[in-house]
Design an enzyme around this catalytic site. Structure first.
Site, mmCIF file in Angstrom:
data_model
loop_
_atom_site.group_PDB
_atom_site.id
_atom_site.type_symbol
_atom_site.label_atom_id
_atom_site.label_comp_id
_atom_site.label_asym_id
_atom_site.label_seq_id
_atom_site.Cartn_x
_atom_site.Cartn_y
_atom_site.Cartn_z
ATOM 1 N N TYR A 140 0.819 -1.211 0.000
ATOM 2 C CA TYR A 140 0.000 0.000 0.000
ATOM 3 C C TYR A 140 0.858 1.269 0.000
ATOM 4 O O TYR A 140 0.401 2.315 -0.436
ATOM 5 C CB TYR A 140 -0.909 0.028 1.229
ATOM 6 C CG TYR A 140 -2.242 -0.664 1.049
ATOM 7 C CD1 TYR A 140 -2.322 -1.992 0.676
ATOM 8 C CD2 TYR A 140 -3.432 0.033 1.278
ATOM 9 C CE1 TYR A 140 -3.539 -2.622 0.527
ATOM 10 C CE2 TYR A 140 -4.661 -0.592 1.129
ATOM 11 C CZ TYR A 140 -4.702 -1.913 0.748
ATOM 12 O OH TYR A 140 -5.925 -2.523 0.608
ATOM 13 N N LYS A 191 3.248 -15.226 1.844
ATOM 14 C CA LYS A 191 3.569 -16.095 0.707
ATOM 15 C C LYS A 191 5.081 -16.272 0.693
ATOM 16 O O LYS A 191 5.768 -15.798 -0.230
ATOM 17 C CB LYS A 191 3.061 -15.474 -0.602
ATOM 18 C CG LYS A 191 1.566 -15.515 -0.770
ATOM 19 C CD LYS A 191 1.027 -16.762 -1.420
ATOM 20 C CE LYS A 191 1.511 -16.996 -2.817
ATOM 21 N NZ LYS A 191 1.083 -18.352 -3.307
ATOM 22 N N ASP A 223 -2.747 -17.964 0.300
ATOM 23 C CA ASP A 223 -3.766 -18.542 -0.595
ATOM 24 C C ASP A 223 -4.423 -19.752 0.073
ATOM 25 O O ASP A 223 -5.650 -19.901 0.054
ATOM 26 C CB ASP A 223 -3.171 -18.916 -1.966
ATOM 27 C CG ASP A 223 -1.941 -19.819 -1.884
ATOM 28 O OD1 ASP A 223 -1.342 -19.926 -0.797
ATOM 29 O OD2 ASP A 223 -1.592 -20.430 -2.919
ATOM 30 N N ASP A 247 -6.281 -7.156 3.824
ATOM 31 C CA ASP A 247 -7.433 -6.504 3.200
ATOM 32 C C ASP A 247 -8.352 -7.569 2.594
ATOM 33 O O ASP A 247 -9.571 -7.571 2.813
ATOM 34 C CB ASP A 247 -6.937 -5.545 2.112
ATOM 35 C CG ASP A 247 -8.072 -4.819 1.409
ATOM 36 O OD1 ASP A 247 -8.994 -4.371 2.126
ATOM 37 O OD2 ASP A 247 -8.056 -4.735 0.176
ATOM 38 N N ASP A 251 -12.124 -9.287 4.234
ATOM 39 C CA ASP A 251 -13.418 -9.242 3.535
ATOM 40 C C ASP A 251 -14.012 -10.644 3.485
ATOM 41 O O ASP A 251 -15.218 -10.844 3.662
ATOM 42 C CB ASP A 251 -13.267 -8.719 2.105
ATOM 43 C CG ASP A 251 -13.607 -7.241 1.989
ATOM 44 O OD1 ASP A 251 -13.350 -6.514 2.971
ATOM 45 O OD2 ASP A 251 -14.127 -6.824 0.939
HETATM 46 C C1 IPM Z 1 -10.427 -1.457 3.913
HETATM 47 C C2 IPM Z 1 -10.706 -0.799 2.597
HETATM 48 C C3 IPM Z 1 -9.584 0.168 2.290
HETATM 49 C C4 IPM Z 1 -8.310 -0.620 2.124
HETATM 50 C C5 IPM Z 1 -9.822 1.074 1.068
HETATM 51 C C6 IPM Z 1 -11.127 1.815 1.148
HETATM 52 C C7 IPM Z 1 -8.681 2.036 0.861
HETATM 53 O O1 IPM Z 1 -10.882 -1.759 1.613
HETATM 54 O O2 IPM Z 1 -10.255 -0.737 4.915
HETATM 55 O O3 IPM Z 1 -10.383 -2.684 3.964
HETATM 56 O O4 IPM Z 1 -8.006 -1.136 1.037
HETATM 57 O O5 IPM Z 1 -7.559 -0.720 3.111
HETATM 58 MG MG MG Z 2 -10.911 -3.778 2.313
#
Ligand code: IPM
Ligand code: MG
Length: 365
Positions: A140, A191, A223, A247, A251
């Site tokens: 990032y 990884k 993975d 990230d 999710d």
């Molecule tokens: C998160 C989001 C952020 C990230 C975005 C909105 C920049 O997806 O906080 O998980 O990628 O960190």
């Molecule tokens: Mg995210």
């Protein structure tokens, strides 16, 4: 007196934050909670007024207060902006400048919602895991980055995965400390089979383990970790991983619980002179432009983010427990925002009605 900076942001951010403010007021009025609240603009909302997603003044405020509570940033109106003006840059700048290196993302499956997960109920019911995501380094932020044109006029997109030992060490320590307070099990994901930064990550996590012998440590390629998360998520307790894998995996973990609209997060940094860690709390869900302004947003992720602030910044475990218990009761009674209505015969609630129910439950205690 604690201080809290509220940054509602964009999309459903302001809607859910309006509800959180009602909850905070309740704790101020009824439970003597002493918090001084300030509010500001971030992301697209700040761009609209000031032409940039985060002003210096807002950044200074965020550095001054005890904790920041952020709604969400981004939206289709801002998609075509220059990269450095995009709403998401505000979030990344806050994380970086406040040095919030440890992002704590719990994925907990509420009993009442176990049947909503896209996975079978017995795989997720009782699930309670935490992902600790490194938040201020890795791909990032690594340099070089950018889009360049080479000699033959071909464009090249470049990002760099980069980790120093100390960056890995400090997030590993946060994860081991958390594991100590839970079931003493930690799984580190990278990884190392293809990335040198992954080899270093694994090495440093092993070194830190020497100080946390009572924690059972395992390593997994990321993975495989993604696959294991959907195959048998209850094998995990605390997971520690880098910024990008964190990230994606968070999710994925979020969806195990039934809805992204339920998950809070805390981003923590080093302790300040007053002993409190630098901290920012935000729901894991984004700005959800598709449902903005329709009172369909689930306010629970943001309310639970406030509960994490009570826990981690204000050391008010009693009120945090109380709030979480009430949310659980409301869900058990069948109240549902649209994101939680899949095939269920619960009672449909708007954003505001869901908060009404939570406040009723708090009153009844
Ligand atoms: C998160 C989001 C952020 C990230 C975005 C909105 C920049 O997806 O906080 O998980 O990628 O960190
Ligand atoms: Mg995210």
């Amino acid at each position: 007196m604690f201080s809290l900076l509220i940054l509602p942001g964009d999309g459903i951010g302001p809607e859910v934050m309006t509800e959180v403010k009602r909850v905070i007021s309740w704790f101020q009025d009824k439970r003597g909670l002493k918090i001084n609240i300030e509010e500001g603009l971030v992301g697209g909302a700040s761009y609209d007024k000031h032409g940039i997603p985060l002003t210096e003044e807002m950044l200074r405020k965020a550095l001054e207060v005890d904790a920041v509570l952020l709604g969400a940033v981004g939206g289709p109106d801002y998609d075509n902006l220059r990269f450095d003006l995009k709403p998401e840059r505000a979030l990344l700048k806050l994380r970086k400048e406040l040095d919030l290196f440890a992002n704590i993302r719990p994925a907990q499956c509420f009993d009442a919602l176990a049947s909503f997960s896209s996975l079978k109920k017995d795989i997720v019911s009782g699930l309670d895991i935490v992902i600790v995501r490194e938040l201020t380094s890795g791909i990032y932020f690594g340099e070089p980055r950018g889009i360049h044109t080479d000699g033959s006029n071909e464009r090249i997109g470049i990002n760099t995965q980069r980790y120093t030992e100390s960056e890995i060490r400090r997030v590993a320590i946060s994860a081991f400390e958390l594991a100590l307070k839970r079931s003493k099990k930690l799984c580190s994901m990278e990884k190392a089979n293809v990335m040198e930064s992954g080899v270093l990550w694994r090495d440093v996590v092993n070194e830190v383990h020497a100080d946390y012998k009572e924690v059972e440590l395992s390593h997994m390629y990321a993975d495989n970790g993604a696959m294991q998360l959907v195959r048998d998520p209850k094998q995990f307790d605390v997971i520690v991983t880098d910024n990008l894998f964190g990230d994606i995996l968070s999710d994925c973990a979020a969806m195990l619980t039934g809805s992204l609209g339920m998950l809070p997060s805390a981003s923590l940094g080093n302790k300040k002179v007053n002993g409190l860690p630098r901290a920012m709390y935000e729901p894991v869900h984004g700005s959800a432009p598709d449902i903005t302004g329709q009172s369909k947003a689930n306010p629970i992720a943001c309310i639970l983010s406030f509960s994490m602030a009570l826990r981690y910044s204000f050391s008010d475990l009693k009120n945090a427990d109380l709030l979480e218990r009430c949310i659980e009761k409301v869900l058990a009674k069948g109240y549902r925002t649209p994101d939680l209505m899949m095939g269920d015969n619960g009672q449909l609630c708007s954003t505001t009605e869901m908060t009404d129910k939570i406040l009723e439950e708090l009153e009844a205690i």
